[in-house]
Design a protein around this motif. Structure first.
Motif, mmCIF file in Angstrom:
data_model
loop_
_atom_site.group_PDB
_atom_site.id
_atom_site.type_symbol
_atom_site.label_atom_id
_atom_site.label_comp_id
_atom_site.label_asym_id
_atom_site.label_seq_id
_atom_site.Cartn_x
_atom_site.Cartn_y
_atom_site.Cartn_z
ATOM 1 N N ASP A 206 1.270 -1.493 0.468
ATOM 2 C CA ASP A 206 -0.487 0.115 -0.353
ATOM 3 C C ASP A 206 0.760 1.155 -0.136
ATOM 4 O OD1 ASP A 206 0.752 -0.519 2.354
ATOM 5 O OD2 ASP A 206 -0.402 -0.540 3.562
ATOM 6 N N CYS B 188 2.661 4.872 9.207
ATOM 7 C CA CYS B 188 1.628 3.550 9.288
ATOM 8 C C CYS B 188 2.855 2.714 8.626
ATOM 9 C CB CYS B 188 0.647 3.380 8.498
ATOM 10 S SG CYS B 188 -0.108 1.761 9.076
ATOM 11 N N HIS C 49 3.678 2.789 5.241
ATOM 12 C CA HIS C 49 3.700 2.228 3.828
ATOM 13 C C HIS C 49 4.760 2.915 3.142
ATOM 14 C CE1 HIS C 49 -0.632 2.015 5.055
ATOM 15 N NE2 HIS C 49 -0.286 1.639 5.475
ATOM 16 N N GLU D 227 -5.246 2.837 1.030
ATOM 17 C CA GLU D 227 -5.712 1.205 2.441
ATOM 18 C C GLU D 227 -5.822 1.903 3.757
ATOM 19 O OE1 GLU D 227 -5.812 -1.046 5.871
ATOM 20 O OE2 GLU D 227 -3.763 1.083 5.631
ATOM 21 N N GLU D 228 -5.526 3.586 3.889
ATOM 22 C CA GLU D 228 -6.446 3.939 5.070
ATOM 23 C C GLU D 228 -7.969 5.060 4.906
ATOM 24 O OE1 GLU D 228 -4.486 4.295 7.830
ATOM 25 O OE2 GLU D 228 -2.215 3.441 7.918
ATOM 26 N N HIS E 80 3.164 -6.212 6.598
ATOM 27 C CA HIS E 80 3.287 -4.628 6.925
ATOM 28 C C HIS E 80 3.750 -4.896 8.249
ATOM 29 C CE1 HIS E 80 1.562 -1.745 8.890
ATOM 30 N NE2 HIS E 80 0.282 -1.175 8.033
#
Ligand code: NI
Length: 403
Positions: free
Chosen positions: A86, A111, A113, A146-147, A174
């Motif tokens: 992502d 996060c 990504h 994705e968020e 992740h």
């Protein structure tokens, strides 16, 4: 295959500085969901220069895919494996004072990504160098948003990314600040929660705070609703089936002596089991309407389903576990706890078998302890090498190749 592992590690050591540079470039230039224009351009450019085939851009606005075809001879039908990263960042103002700090005000890769995207570019490079060792194809997928539910995964699937060639399995990873750098964490079956949301608007009848008898007080009704909702998990859900019902916002009134007309409640619901999810959706609405009705108020109720639970498939999870254990030793392969967070990789796992696993990135010795979505979130970049190694080896093993 195990004996070949050291060479993979050597190649990773060689490319890691470039992967870190990519990650830092992306970190400096974060973009929010469905706005990853420069990120997508960077990714497509990099895939082109690597020599990846069939590069497609603009999927679900900013998504990118590419294909690496193996050239090893294969008896029987060849398989296609999808690897996903992502690309989106978060609306957070970065507080880290690092040279690769975000240059976009109020937007931050908080996060990881940026790391996911850089890792998949590294994976692409190593798989291209090994294309004569596997049959079938690797579909590289760089996903927007994705968020930002409903998210980019569903939209990319709707635009056909699982076809042409048809995808047989999907893997995603992740970075995880809950796990130490060097570790791989995973679990079979449900791994991350479904995340739904609801909004309740209680319509009462406003009036003077000293004359409640001529009003229907929506604050009193809302308070009863909040309390009653708490019994859905504690009294109606199997204690062994994890679930959360949280009312995270309750807005009503402005003055100390005025009963307002309305109150608004907003909440989130997290579950792993589809039956529990269905039951809570039904019972939340029933409790909201029942309590409000009993207290003479009307309600407007909306319940919106978000990402489904992320459910890993047994064979693909066993494959990742086996490969990671061989590469890193059992002490670095951790059973991941259930996570109450949600992830739209779940849509890929609803469509095809696969596994979503975690790559430890915390390192207290370097002060890298802040969690995901925190303004001081940052990873130990050694994790990028671990993630690439696990993903390359898993992909080769899935496609019957040698590392
Ligand atoms: Ni994330």
């Amino acid at each position: 295959m195990v004996t070949a592992a050291p060479r993979l590690r050597d190649d990773i050591d060689e490319i890691l500085p470039g992967v870190i540079a990519d990650r830092r470039h992306l970190h400096e230039h974060p973009e929010l969901g469905f706005q990853e224009v420069e990120t997508a351009r960077f990714v497509a450019e990099r895939l082109r220069s690597l020599g990846v085939d069939d590069i497609r851009t603009g999927i679900a606005k900013t998504g990118v895919t590419g294909l690496i075809r193996g050239t090893a001879p294969q008896a029987g039908p060849a398989k296609t494996v999808l690897l996903r990263a992502d690309m989106d960042a978060l609306p957070i103002e970065e507080e880290n004072q690092v040279e690769y700090r975000s240059t976009a005000g109020g937007v931050m890769h908080a996060c990881g990504h940026d790391g996911h995207t850089a890792m998949l570019l590294g994976v692409a490079r190593l798989l291209l160098e090994r294309r004569d060792r596997f049959a079938g194809a690797v579909k590289l997928l760089f996903q927007p948003a994705e968020e930002l539910p409903p998210g980019g995964a569903q939209a990319m699937i709707a635009e056909g990314v699982l076809d042409d060639p048809k995808v047989d399995a999907a893997f995603g990873m992740h970075l995880a600040q809950e796990q130490p750098v060097g570790a791989i964490a995973l679990r079979g079956g449900p791994a991350m929660a479904a995340a739904d949301r609801f909004v309740v608007v209680v319509h009462g009848k406003g009036g003077h705070g000293a004359r409640p008898q001529s009003t229907v007080d929506p604050i009193a009704v809302g308070a009863q609703i909040v309390t009653a909702l708490q019994t859905l998990v504690s009294r109606e859900t199997d204690p062994l089936a994890a679930a959360v019902v949280t009312v995270g916002a309750f807005r009503a009134g402005d003055a100390f002596n005025v009963i307002p007309d309305t109150a608004e409640l907003r909440g989130t619901v997290r579950t792993f089991d589809p039956a529990v999810r269905d039951a809570l959706e039904e019972r939340i609405e029933a409790v909201v309407r029942g309590v409000a009705g009993a207290m003479r108020a009307d309600v407007a109720f909306t319940y919106t389903r978000g990402y489904p639970p992320t459910v890993n498939h047994p064979a693909e999870t066993a494959l990742v576990r086996e490969v990671a254990t061989e590469l890193f030793g059992p002490e670095r392969v951790i059973d991941s706890p259930l996570k109450m967070g949600a992830e739209d990789f779940s849509y890929f796992l609803e469509a095809v078998p696969g596994c979503f696993f975690f790559v430890g990135s915390r390192n207290p010795d370097k002060g890298l302890i802040w969690g995901h979505h925190h303004p001081r979130f940052d990873i130990d970049e050694e994790a990028l090498g671990t993630g690439i190694e696990a993903m390359v080896a898993t992909t080769l093993r899935y496609l019957n190749g040698a590392e």
